[in-house]
Motif scaffolding. Sequence first.
Motif, PDB file in Angstrom:
ATOM      1  N   ALA A   1      -1.395   3.397   1.929  1.00 33.46           N
ATOM      2  CA  ALA A   1      -0.827   2.233   2.049  1.00 33.46           C
ATOM      3  C   ALA A   1      -1.473   0.765   0.461  1.00 33.46           C
ATOM      4  O   ALA A   1      -1.114  -0.085   0.725  1.00 33.46           O
ATOM      5  N   ASP A   2      -2.034   2.203   0.064  1.00 36.18           N
ATOM      6  CA  ASP A   2      -2.559   1.053  -1.446  1.00 36.18           C
ATOM      7  C   ASP A   2      -3.372  -0.230  -0.949  1.00 36.18           C
ATOM      8  O   ASP A   2      -3.238  -0.388  -2.049  1.00 36.18           O
ATOM      9  N   LEU A   3      -3.587  -0.025   0.027  1.00 31.23           N
ATOM     10  CA  LEU A   3      -4.974  -1.363   0.140  1.00 31.23           C
ATOM     11  C   LEU A   3      -5.863  -1.099  -0.794  1.00 31.23           C
ATOM     12  O   LEU A   3      -6.853   0.120  -0.639  1.00 31.23           O
ATOM     13  N   PRO A   4      -6.192  -2.419  -1.116  1.00 31.96           N
ATOM     14  CA  PRO A   4      -7.568  -2.106  -2.081  1.00 31.96           C
ATOM     15  C   PRO A   4      -8.942  -2.267  -1.833  1.00 31.96           C
ATOM     16  O   PRO A   4      -8.823  -2.367  -0.444  1.00 31.96           O
ATOM     17  N   ALA A   5      -9.940  -1.059  -2.016  1.00 32.62           N
ATOM     18  CA  ALA A   5     -11.421  -0.831  -1.939  1.00 32.62           C
ATOM     19  C   ALA A   5     -11.770  -1.504  -0.828  1.00 32.62           C
ATOM     20  O   ALA A   5     -12.626  -1.398  -0.245  1.00 32.62           O
ATOM     21  N   ARG A   6     -12.471  -2.723  -1.907  1.00 33.00           N
ATOM     22  CA  ARG A   6     -12.935  -4.071  -0.759  1.00 33.00           C
ATOM     23  C   ARG A   6     -12.013  -4.436   0.391  1.00 33.00           C
ATOM     24  O   ARG A   6     -13.525  -4.710   1.317  1.00 33.00           O
ATOM     25  N   LEU A   7     -11.079  -4.689   0.259  1.00 28.35           N
ATOM     26  CA  LEU A   7     -10.272  -5.121   1.522  1.00 28.35           C
ATOM     27  C   LEU A   7     -10.975  -3.896   3.286  1.00 28.35           C
ATOM     28  O   LEU A   7     -10.872  -4.826   3.672  1.00 28.35           O
ATOM     29  N   VAL A   8     -10.654  -2.653   2.673  1.00 25.06           N
ATOM     30  CA  VAL A   8     -10.760  -1.623   3.491  1.00 25.06           C
ATOM     31  C   VAL A   8     -12.294  -1.849   3.970  1.00 25.06           C
ATOM     32  O   VAL A   8     -11.996  -1.755   5.326  1.00 25.06           O
ATOM     33  N   GLU A   9     -13.068  -2.101   2.793  1.00 21.89           N
ATOM     34  CA  GLU A   9     -14.508  -1.839   3.731  1.00 21.89           C
ATOM     35  C   GLU A   9     -14.924  -3.772   4.503  1.00 21.89           C
ATOM     36  O   GLU A   9     -14.800  -3.687   5.356  1.00 21.89           O
ATOM     37  N   GLU A  10     -14.726  -4.261   4.175  1.00 20.62           N
ATOM     38  CA  GLU A  10     -14.469  -5.841   4.918  1.00 20.62           C
ATOM     39  C   GLU A  10     -13.545  -5.832   5.790  1.00 20.62           C
ATOM     40  O   GLU A  10     -14.564  -5.957   7.280  1.00 20.62           O
ATOM     41  N   LEU A  11     -12.868  -4.968   6.015  1.00 18.81           N
ATOM     42  CA  LEU A  11     -11.968  -4.861   7.512  1.00 18.81           C
ATOM     43  C   LEU A  11     -12.128  -3.606   8.215  1.00 18.81           C
ATOM     44  O   LEU A  11     -11.749  -3.328   9.499  1.00 18.81           O
ATOM     45  N   GLY A  12     -13.049  -3.055   7.981  1.00 19.69           N
ATOM     46  CA  GLY A  12     -14.203  -1.819   8.578  1.00 19.69           C
ATOM     47  C   GLY A  12     -12.254  -1.009   9.086  1.00 19.69           C
ATOM     48  O   GLY A  12     -12.118  -0.512   9.661  1.00 19.69           O
TER      49      GLY A  12
ATOM     50  N   VAL B   1      -0.833   6.370  17.249  1.00 20.97           N
ATOM     51  CA  VAL B   1       0.067   6.717  16.409  1.00 20.97           C
ATOM     52  C   VAL B   1       1.220   6.216  15.727  1.00 20.97           C
ATOM     53  O   VAL B   1       1.792   6.421  16.774  1.00 20.97           O
ATOM     54  N   ILE B   2       1.325   5.944  14.619  1.00 19.11           N
ATOM     55  CA  ILE B   2       2.185   4.893  14.678  1.00 19.11           C
ATOM     56  C   ILE B   2       2.748   5.623  13.676  1.00 19.11           C
ATOM     57  O   ILE B   2       1.785   5.473  12.643  1.00 19.11           O
ATOM     58  N   ASP B   3       4.018   5.641  13.438  1.00 18.80           N
ATOM     59  CA  ASP B   3       5.219   5.356  12.207  1.00 18.80           C
ATOM     60  C   ASP B   3       5.316   4.119  11.789  1.00 18.80           C
ATOM     61  O   ASP B   3       6.360   3.488  12.442  1.00 18.80           O
ATOM     62  N   SER B   4       4.738   3.842  10.691  1.00 22.44           N
ATOM     63  CA  SER B   4       4.943   2.393  10.264  1.00 22.44           C
ATOM     64  C   SER B   4       6.622   2.532   9.322  1.00 22.44           C
ATOM     65  O   SER B   4       6.854   1.312   9.269  1.00 22.44           O
ATOM     66  N   GLN B   5       6.926   3.316   9.092  1.00 26.71           N
ATOM     67  CA  GLN B   5       8.764   3.585   8.445  1.00 26.71           C
ATOM     68  C   GLN B   5       8.428   2.975   7.348  1.00 26.71           C
ATOM     69  O   GLN B   5       9.463   2.664   7.260  1.00 26.71           O
ATOM     70  N   THR B   6       7.432   2.622   6.850  1.00 28.52           N
ATOM     71  CA  THR B   6       7.752   2.245   5.988  1.00 28.52           C
ATOM     72  C   THR B   6       6.173   2.847   4.069  1.00 28.52           C
ATOM     73  O   THR B   6       5.875   4.075   5.350  1.00 28.52           O
ATOM     74  N   VAL B   7       5.995   2.268   3.534  1.00 30.36           N
ATOM     75  CA  VAL B   7       4.621   2.554   2.460  1.00 30.36           C
ATOM     76  C   VAL B   7       4.126   1.598   1.963  1.00 30.36           C
ATOM     77  O   VAL B   7       4.569   0.834   1.405  1.00 30.36           O
ATOM     78  N   THR B   8       3.299   2.229   1.020  1.00 30.90           N
ATOM     79  CA  THR B   8       2.690   1.023   0.312  1.00 30.90           C
ATOM     80  C   THR B   8       2.211  -0.126   1.170  1.00 30.90           C
ATOM     81  O   THR B   8       2.092   0.052   1.750  1.00 30.90           O
ATOM     82  N   MET B   9       2.425  -1.525   0.310  1.00 32.52           N
ATOM     83  CA  MET B   9       2.198  -2.369   0.652  1.00 32.52           C
ATOM     84  C   MET B   9       2.610  -2.667   1.651  1.00 32.52           C
ATOM     85  O   MET B   9       2.076  -3.460   2.893  1.00 32.52           O
ATOM     86  N   GLY B  10       3.805  -2.881   2.469  1.00 27.57           N
ATOM     87  CA  GLY B  10       4.721  -3.098   3.660  1.00 27.57           C
ATOM     88  C   GLY B  10       3.737  -2.361   4.437  1.00 27.57           C
ATOM     89  O   GLY B  10       3.854  -2.958   5.421  1.00 27.57           O
ATOM     90  N   MET B  11       3.223  -0.981   4.338  1.00 26.92           N
ATOM     91  CA  MET B  11       2.993  -0.638   5.243  1.00 26.92           C
ATOM     92  C   MET B  11       1.419  -1.215   5.359  1.00 26.92           C
ATOM     93  O   MET B  11       0.373  -1.295   6.099  1.00 26.92           O
ATOM     94  N   GLY B  12       0.525  -1.555   4.116  1.00 32.53           N
ATOM     95  CA  GLY B  12      -0.721  -2.143   4.214  1.00 32.53           C
ATOM     96  C   GLY B  12      -0.866  -2.995   5.052  1.00 32.53           C
ATOM     97  O   GLY B  12      -1.588  -3.510   5.690  1.00 32.53           O
ATOM     98  N   MET B  13       0.161  -4.550   4.698  1.00 32.34           N
ATOM     99  CA  MET B  13       0.124  -5.695   5.684  1.00 32.34           C
ATOM    100  C   MET B  13      -0.019  -4.938   7.176  1.00 32.34           C
ATOM    101  O   MET B  13      -0.408  -5.809   7.615  1.00 32.34           O
ATOM    102  N   THR B  14       0.573  -4.241   7.599  1.00 35.34           N
ATOM    103  CA  THR B  14       0.848  -3.776   9.235  1.00 35.34           C
ATOM    104  C   THR B  14      -0.476  -3.796   9.621  1.00 35.34           C
ATOM    105  O   THR B  14      -1.126  -4.291  10.528  1.00 35.34           O
ATOM    106  N   VAL B  15      -1.412  -3.011   8.680  1.00 29.95           N
ATOM    107  CA  VAL B  15      -2.841  -2.142   8.556  1.00 29.95           C
ATOM    108  C   VAL B  15      -3.493  -3.165   9.162  1.00 29.95           C
ATOM    109  O   VAL B  15      -4.889  -3.002   9.327  1.00 29.95           O
ATOM    110  N   ILE B  16      -2.960  -4.379   7.784  1.00 29.97           N
ATOM    111  CA  ILE B  16      -3.977  -5.206   7.887  1.00 29.97           C
ATOM    112  C   ILE B  16      -4.493  -6.273   8.901  1.00 29.97           C
ATOM    113  O   ILE B  16      -5.073  -7.489   9.341  1.00 29.97           O
ATOM    114  N   VAL B  17      -3.227  -6.970   9.245  1.00 29.65           N
ATOM    115  CA  VAL B  17      -2.736  -7.437  10.631  1.00 29.65           C
ATOM    116  C   VAL B  17      -3.281  -6.688  11.857  1.00 29.65           C
ATOM    117  O   VAL B  17      -4.383  -7.513  12.967  1.00 29.65           O
ATOM    118  N   ALA B  18      -3.228  -5.343  11.954  1.00 28.64           N
ATOM    119  CA  ALA B  18      -4.414  -4.630  13.051  1.00 28.64           C
ATOM    120  C   ALA B  18      -5.641  -4.747  13.221  1.00 28.64           C
ATOM    121  O   ALA B  18      -5.859  -4.926  14.123  1.00 28.64           O
TER     122      ALA B  18
END
Length: 227
Positions: free
Chosen positions: A11-22, A114-131
């Motif tokens: 998902a290529d999420l920045p570490a800071r964002l991962v921590e902030e959003l749990g 379990v959800i298949d995002s059907q994408t990768v990198t920040m395409g998936m990352g943005m979905t994870v952020i919304v979740a």
Amino acid sequence: MTIKIVTDSSADLPARLVEELGITVVPLYVRFGDEVYRDRVDISEDEFYQRLLHDPVHPSTTQPTPQDFANVYQKLSKEADGIISIHISAKLSGTCSSALQAKEMVGKGCPIEVIDSQTVTMGMGMTVIVAATMAMSGKGSPQVAKGVKQVMANTSLLGLLDTLKYLALGGRIGKAKALLGSVLSVKPVLTLKDGEVVPAAQVRTRAKGIDKLLEFVENATDIQDLS
């Protein structure tokens, strides 16, 4: 209502964002010959790209094991009412399969989707952020899962590459393989459709490629029709 969000390191999420959003990130494995590293744990992004350029051994990646996911799910289930696990396209990696196997291993104590995002990198990352944002606001698993799928339906990923060399060596080139015989000066613009890499356009220069990306963004609905 406590919902935990799990994803993988693609998902290529920045570490800071991962921590902030749990968010809990399960690392994929990167292999250079006999050397195996956990992505972004044992090897950084910069180290990886330096070795990609200069190491005579081309790297490969491997999905997390079912046990890797089971360990995460078991830990999170002690404090969660539900777990939403969002991962790289099943057509690009076996990560979703490992997550589904882990779900069966853990049992039915804590609901896991379990959800298949059907994408990768920040395409998936943005979905994870919304979740993660929805989960932090107190939404339940059904609402979060529904929100994730709505975002997926409205997200397109575009990439402009100087070469298809590394994508081909990594075995994840998909339908863009048809471009391998093109003139070397051509810069491919790629996207994902139904979870698979497909060509979107070919341009002669990076500048024209950027113009093409901007054109796609301005006409975002056209991206969904690419094949």
